[in-house]
Write a protein that holds these residues in place. Structure first.
Motif, PDB file in Angstrom:
ATOM      1  N   SER A  83      15.327  -0.904  32.735  1.00 10.09           N
ATOM      2  CA  SER A  83      16.693  -1.334  32.453  1.00 10.09           C
ATOM      3  C   SER A  83      16.682  -2.451  31.418  1.00 10.09           C
ATOM      4  O   SER A  83      15.700  -3.178  31.266  1.00 10.09           O
ATOM      5  N   GLU A 115      19.791  -4.809  28.788  1.00 13.64           N
ATOM      6  CA  GLU A 115      21.177  -5.024  28.388  1.00 13.64           C
ATOM      7  C   GLU A 115      21.547  -4.108  27.225  1.00 13.64           C
ATOM      8  O   GLU A 115      20.809  -3.995  26.240  1.00 13.64           O
ATOM      9  N   GLY A 116      22.677  -3.438  27.372  1.00 20.25           N
ATOM     10  CA  GLY A 116      23.161  -2.585  26.303  1.00 20.25           C
ATOM     11  C   GLY A 116      22.486  -1.237  26.203  1.00 20.25           C
ATOM     12  O   GLY A 116      22.715  -0.488  25.242  1.00 20.25           O
TER      13      GLY A 116
END
Length: 234
Positions: A124, A126-127
């Protein structure tokens, strides 16, 4: 990945009861723990050279664990299936798989899916959409560099393909990563001749957006490392 201590070496006498193998080593017969529940086709012929690790845990009934085989062609095969995830974890940590690099967080054994599975790695950042990575160890070699998975019908493997399809359809990245642990294998295919349903599911999954990748390990009694991608022929 280096082996934590030097591996012992012997000659395979037989594998039996799935979890045990007898070898001739150190001038005597030793019983090894076999950490592979599969058929081990082409990985365990009597007379082949085997390499084993030794634990200092006094609670273990069998102190030695079968790690590698070497066939008559000189190919090394890792029979310890737990090593596949260790190799992938190391490669992810060192950003050595370009298609899976750049994620900020890597979690292992995360529950997911409608069939109550655990994904090997969840990446995972961000974005970016979450990336679900399912690792499969490939050791079945049928000549000419051709490697296949699975080595027998596998309902569990079929389930994992269905789970990855659900992830892809939900907008996540879903990756089936074949970890090639046989130095004679140069390409990987679903074993349609052994599990036609699995092969059909893989084709359906690819059409649904699931990514298939294969990475091959260098293997020796000193250690192993994922070093190069090899083609996946669906």
């Amino acid at each position: 990945m280096d082996f934590s201590s030097s591996l012992g070496c012997g000659r395979l006498i037989r594998r039996y009861k799935r979890f045990l193998a007898d070898v001739q080593a150190e001038g005597r017969e030793l019983t090894l723990h076999c950490p592979n529940t599969g058929r081990m086709t082409g990985c365990a012929e009597p007379g082949w050279t085997v390499f084993y690790s030794t634990s200092d845990n006094p609670r273990r009934k069998y102190a030695h664990t079968w790690e590698l085989s070497r066939n008559d062609a000189g190919d090394f095969i890792c029979v310890n299936t737990s090593r596949a995830n260790q190799l992938v974890a190391e490669a992810l940590s060192e950003q050595r798989i370009p298609a899976l690099a750049g994620y900020e967080r890597v979690r292992a054994e995360v529950r997911y899916g409608s069939e109550n599975s655990r994904i090997d790695f969840l990446l995972s950042g961000e974005g970016r959409p979450d990336c679900y990575v399912e690792v499969k160890s490939v050791t079945l070699h049928e000549g000419g560099g051709a490697g296949f998975f699975p080595d027998t019908q596998s309902l569990r493997a079929q389930k994992h393909v269905r789970e990855l399809m659900e992830c892809a359809k939900a907008g996540h990245r879903a990756v089936m990563l074949f970890c090639v642990l046989h130095t004679g294998i140069e390409r990987v295919s679903p074993a349609e001749h052994l599990d036609p349903k699995y092969a059909a599911l893989v084709r359906e999954a690819v059409a649904a957006g699931v990514e298939c990748q294969a990475w091959k390990a260098t293997i020796s009694p000193e250690g192993m490392t994922l070093t190069e991608p090899v083609p996946v022929e669906v």
